[in-house]
Design an enzyme around this catalytic site. Structure first.
Site, short mmCIF file in Angstrom:
data_model
loop_
_atom_site.label_atom_id
_atom_site.label_comp_id
_atom_site.label_asym_id
_atom_site.label_seq_id
_atom_site.Cartn_x
_atom_site.Cartn_y
_atom_site.Cartn_z
N GLU A 126 0.64 -1.36 0.11
CA GLU A 126 -0.18 0.01 0.09
C GLU A 126 0.97 1.16 0.10
O GLU A 126 2.04 1.20 0.48
CB GLU A 126 -0.80 0.07 1.16
CG GLU A 126 -0.30 0.22 2.46
CD GLU A 126 -0.89 -0.04 3.94
OE1 GLU A 126 -1.41 0.78 4.32
OE2 GLU A 126 -1.24 -1.22 4.16
N LYS A 128 2.69 4.52 0.84
CA LYS A 128 2.99 5.05 2.38
C LYS A 128 2.49 6.43 2.38
O LYS A 128 3.20 7.46 1.69
CB LYS A 128 4.63 4.91 2.71
CG LYS A 128 5.08 5.56 4.06
CD LYS A 128 6.41 5.04 4.21
CE LYS A 128 6.96 5.31 6.00
NZ LYS A 128 6.82 6.89 6.05
N ASP A 130 2.21 10.46 3.44
CA ASP A 130 3.00 11.34 4.17
C ASP A 130 2.26 12.29 4.99
O ASP A 130 1.77 13.31 4.41
CB ASP A 130 3.92 12.24 3.19
CG ASP A 130 4.97 13.04 3.88
OD1 ASP A 130 5.12 12.83 5.16
OD2 ASP A 130 5.66 13.71 3.31
N TYR A 236 -5.48 2.20 7.84
CA TYR A 236 -4.71 0.88 7.37
C TYR A 236 -4.46 0.16 8.65
O TYR A 236 -3.74 -0.94 8.19
CB TYR A 236 -3.70 1.30 6.81
CG TYR A 236 -2.65 2.34 7.45
CD1 TYR A 236 -1.83 2.07 8.33
CD2 TYR A 236 -2.51 3.78 6.94
CE1 TYR A 236 -1.04 2.87 9.00
CE2 TYR A 236 -1.83 4.73 7.83
CZ TYR A 236 -0.96 3.91 8.87
OH TYR A 236 -0.18 5.08 9.44
N LYS A 324 11.15 2.79 0.50
CA LYS A 324 11.15 4.12 0.03
C LYS A 324 11.55 4.60 -1.19
O LYS A 324 12.36 3.78 -1.87
CB LYS A 324 12.34 4.90 1.24
CG LYS A 324 12.03 4.71 2.49
CD LYS A 324 10.58 5.22 3.24
CE LYS A 324 10.63 6.84 3.25
NZ LYS A 324 11.36 7.31 4.35
N CYS A 429 49.38 -4.71 1.65
CA CYS A 429 48.43 -3.91 2.66
C CYS A 429 49.17 -2.60 2.66
O CYS A 429 50.35 -2.64 2.80
CB CYS A 429 48.37 -4.54 3.77
SG CYS A 429 47.97 -3.43 5.30
N CYS A 432 51.09 -1.94 6.30
CA CYS A 432 52.13 -2.75 6.88
C CYS A 432 52.83 -3.59 5.71
O CYS A 432 53.94 -4.02 5.90
CB CYS A 432 51.55 -3.73 7.75
SG CYS A 432 50.90 -5.07 7.16
N CYS A 447 44.32 -8.28 4.52
CA CYS A 447 45.65 -7.94 5.09
C CYS A 447 45.90 -9.35 5.72
O CYS A 447 45.30 -9.69 6.80
CB CYS A 447 46.01 -6.77 5.66
SG CYS A 447 47.52 -6.72 6.59
N CYS A 453 50.26 -5.30 11.80
CA CYS A 453 49.46 -4.44 11.03
C CYS A 453 48.99 -3.36 11.74
O CYS A 453 48.16 -3.56 12.57
CB CYS A 453 48.60 -4.96 9.84
SG CYS A 453 47.65 -3.66 8.94
#
Length: 750
Positions: A126, A128, A130, A236, A324, A429, A432, A447, A453
């Protein structure tokens, strides 16, 4: 720190400050929207702030505030009205922002209910609305009270005003003696335009939008003003009922209409996920012509009995979600790609953008997820964005869609520089220099440096001292950053915390003379550290920050093994089987890829079975591995992560060093006089009166341990229809076996 700094870049101190900022901003937004009808934020911006707050709380669970916006609905009732306590709390809805979110929602519902992906399950869909949420209470068919949502528990009494709304009947027939109808007060676009025209003509205040106008009109202290405003009402839902009104959501909507309420004509029954998404598209296409404001589509499980089983989270129902509508998009230039290293070693790419405004917020960073996303493919190798990769210098489309961490949606190839080259994701990485590897089936490159590290070490230490871990007063993220790598008082491993005081007699003097420290604060820190030398096993396991080991998994491991040494020995014993498992997984993945191209599906299982059969795993290792991954809720992925952590020399040394400074307390089983308390229970086959998740939760609440596999440690097997090898193994071992009815009778739930 910028307000748009990605959550993944925040340290603990910044996260705490950001949560405080978000709490204040969202509280103000709630007050302006729900209580004063003068919102400053768009719905998309509000959703973005709430998502950012939730993301930070997920990454830093110990920092969650007592006044967290995640636990709040609406705003406190205004002082101008008398207060109404809702008999049934008025909840908010969880949000989804794309089709994948809704697919995840459907999967989670099915998983909770124990339904297969093709089992019949219908939803209602249904628009929504506002507007302003309103609850109408009827007693013996007469409207006796109308209340706004407020904070979900206490709202404002607007009964006199509600009586002036033409869509709200004063009397209804054949309704339950107690009947709370819930819905949305709104104003149509045409009525809104007329109202503002009249306001201008009379020199009055004009309204910014229909939602503000509707909310402000309903919440007038003078009901005659409300009566002069063109308000409408869609019903609703419902709150307290003295008797059911229907068996399904759709039937309930029909009953509401029969009682004389206006219901939305676009409400549809959707038998499948594809039907839900199709109706979403249909409503979205009609959005501009509806004549009233909507900001999405609400999906609800149709069967009310299933809604009751699914229940609620703290502020939202499990059985409903709001899908949304998309937020604003914007184009800008990608100026660079940075790689961040997280606590588990994950290399996360971040887009550095030329600043651009998206939905009212200036965005300069966006997540790029992983190397596949940059290359234009999904985790299964399929094309995304039409297969377009992302390169430095590209003109990219950025969106927020309710998620405060911006994302890159598309690339404009017509504007790509002629000298651009594909982005080469690092295999070392950046922190390190250790190898960054990507395991089969993992979307992320990690890594391998572990505690050597610095990025991982600092984040692991912050996790170690967080609230749900060791929670050492006076030693938080800021202090960890100060001590880590310090030449005089270093904290580079967890054990260093507990030797901080006794490394040198002058340490107290050294610490108290630092900026921000004094003799009292230094003494308090050492005392706080001493207080944490005794810790429960599950909490210690969680504190270690082992990948995949969260609070629940740590608790399950602790309840199963009860003792650190017993657990460590079991994990060590299982190592050969874990290595064989990884070898088998690699063989399976290789054959799956081959089978996908030549359709030889049978090869996948054959390859896996062959890899395991040829591994020569000692029986003791196989038994220990089976026991570990058989713990309910643990499984192969977490088992492999544990095995790898305990086999890593640096991490194991850190664990063993820490162990010398602690008293590890065995967990207490839940207090219970149930006949299953303290017993190990295995569920197998199809349970017909509850889902596996419900059965496990009930058993653990009664003090039982739930395992996923049958062994000599198993006390009881509960077998439903379709029980196979587990039932046979239980019979071979002489383990007591019950059907579901006998189990329910045993625990008193029959």
């Amino acid at each position: 720190m910028s307000e748009t700094t990605p959550v993944s870049e925040l340290n603990e101190a910044e996260a705490r400050a950001e949560l405080a900022r978000l709490a204040a901003q969202l509280q103000r937004a709630n007050r302006l929207y729900h209580a004063e009808d003068a919102p400053e934020l768009s719905d998309a911006d509000y959703d973005a702030l709430k998502r950012r707050n939730a993301d930070i709380e997920s990454l830093f669970p110990a920092l969650k505030r007592p006044d967290s916006p995640s636990d709040q609905v609406g705003a406190r009732a205004a002082d101008g009205f008398s207060k109404v306590s809702h008999a049934v709390r008025m909840m908010s809805l969880g949000n989804g922002f794309d089709d994948d979110d809704i697919a995840d929602f459907d999967r989670s519902i099915r998983k909770y209910l124990g339904l297969s992906s093709d089992a019949p399950l219908s939803y209602t869909a249904e628009p929504k609305i506002d507007g302003l949420s309103l609850s109408l209470r009827y007693e013996k068919g007469r409207l006796v009270q109308a209340a706004t949502r407020g904070d979900g528990e206490v709202g404002e009494n607007v009964t006199a005003n509600a009586r002036t709304v033409g869509d709200i009947p004063h009397d209804i027939e054949n309704a339950p003696d107690i009947f709370e109808v819930r819905g949305e007060v709104y104003m149509s676009h045409a009525d809104f335009d007329d109202l503002n025209a009249r306001q201008v003509a009379s020199g009055g205040k004009t309204f910014a939008n229909p939602r503000n106008a509707a909310a402000g009109s309903l919440r007038q202290l003078d009901a005659s003003i409300t009566a002069s405003r063109p308000l409408r009402f869609f019903a609703y839902a419902w709150g307290e009922l003295s008797a059911p009104i229907a068996a399904t959501q759709m039937e309930a909507i029909d009953r509401l209409r029969a009682f004389g309420f206006q219901t939305n004509d676009l409400t549809r029954l959707c038998p499948s996920l594809s039907d839900m998404l199709a109706h979403y598209r249909d409503i979205e296409a009609q959005r501009s012509t509806l004549g009233y404001d909507i900001d999405g589509v609400v999906y609800k499980v149709n069967d009310l009995a299933l809604q009751a089983r699914l229940g609620f989270r703290s502020t939202t129902p499990r059985w409903a979600i709001a899908h949304k509508f998309p937020a604003e998009l914007a184009w800008t230039r990608l100026e660079g790609i940075d790689i961040q290293v997280g606590r588990t070693g994950a290399l996360s790419p971040v887009a550095r953008l030329h600043p651009v405004t998206v939905g009212g917020v200036v965005v300069s960073n966006a997540t790029l997820h992983n190397e596949d996303y940059i290359a234009g493919r999904d985790a299964k190798g399929g094309a995304i964005r039409g297969g377009k990769d992302i390169r430095v210098g590209d003109w990219v489309q950025v969106y927020r869609a309710g998620d405060v961490i911006p994302k890159v949606a598309d690339v404009d190839l017509s504007k790509r520089p002629k000298d651009s080259v594909p982005y080469a994701f690092p295999t070392k990485c950046p922190e390190c220099g250790s190898d960054a590897i990507r395991e089969d089936g993992d979307a992320v490159r990690r890594c391998t440096g572990g505690l050597i590290c610095p990025a991982q070490a600092v984040e692991k230490l912050k996790h170690f001292v967080s609230r749900k871990a060791f929670d050492i007063e006076g030693l938080g993220a800021k202090q960890i950053e100060m001590f880590h790598g310090d030449p005089v008082l270093p904290i580079n491993t967890p054990a260093d915390i507990f030797t901080l005081q006794n490394r040198d007699a002058s340490n107290l003097a050294r610490l108290k003379n630092r900026d921000g420290w004094g003799e009292t604060s230094a003494s308090n820190l050492f005392a706080a550290i001493d207080e944490k030398r005794a810790i429960e096993l599950g909490r210690l396991l969680f504190a270690l920050g082992i990948r995949h080991v969260g609070e629940v998994g740590a608790r399950d491991l602790a309840l199963h093994y009860l003792d650190w040494d017993a657990m460590a020995q079991a994990i060590d014993a299982a190592r050969p089987a874990a290595l064989a498992q990884r070898k088998a997984d690699a063989a399976e993945e290789a054959e799956r890829q081959a089978a996908a191209s030549d359709n030889r599906r049978a090869r996948v299982k054959e390859a896996r079975d062959a890899a395991i059969a040829n591994s020569d795993v000692p029986p003791a290792a196989a038994s220990a591995w089976s026991d570990l991954i058989g713990i309910d809720g643990i499984g192969t992925t977490l088992g492999l992560s544990l095995s790898d952590a305990f086999a890593n020399p640096d991490e194991r040394r850190a664990f063993d060093d820490l162990r010398q400074h602690l008293t590890i307390v065995s967990p207490d089983a839940p207090a219970s006089d149930s006949p299953v308390a303290g017993k190990t229970v295995v569920f197998t086959g199809t349970l017909e009166k509850m889902t596996r998740a419900e059965a496990k939760a009930r058993a653990e609440a009664l003090g039982a341990k739930v395992s996923g596999s049958v062994s000599q440690k198993t006390d009881l097997l509960v077998a439903g229809p379709g029980a196979g090898s587990k039932a046979k193994k239980a019979a071979d071992l002489g383990i007591e076996t019950l059907d579901e009815d006998s189990w329910l009778q045993l625990i008193g739930d029959a």
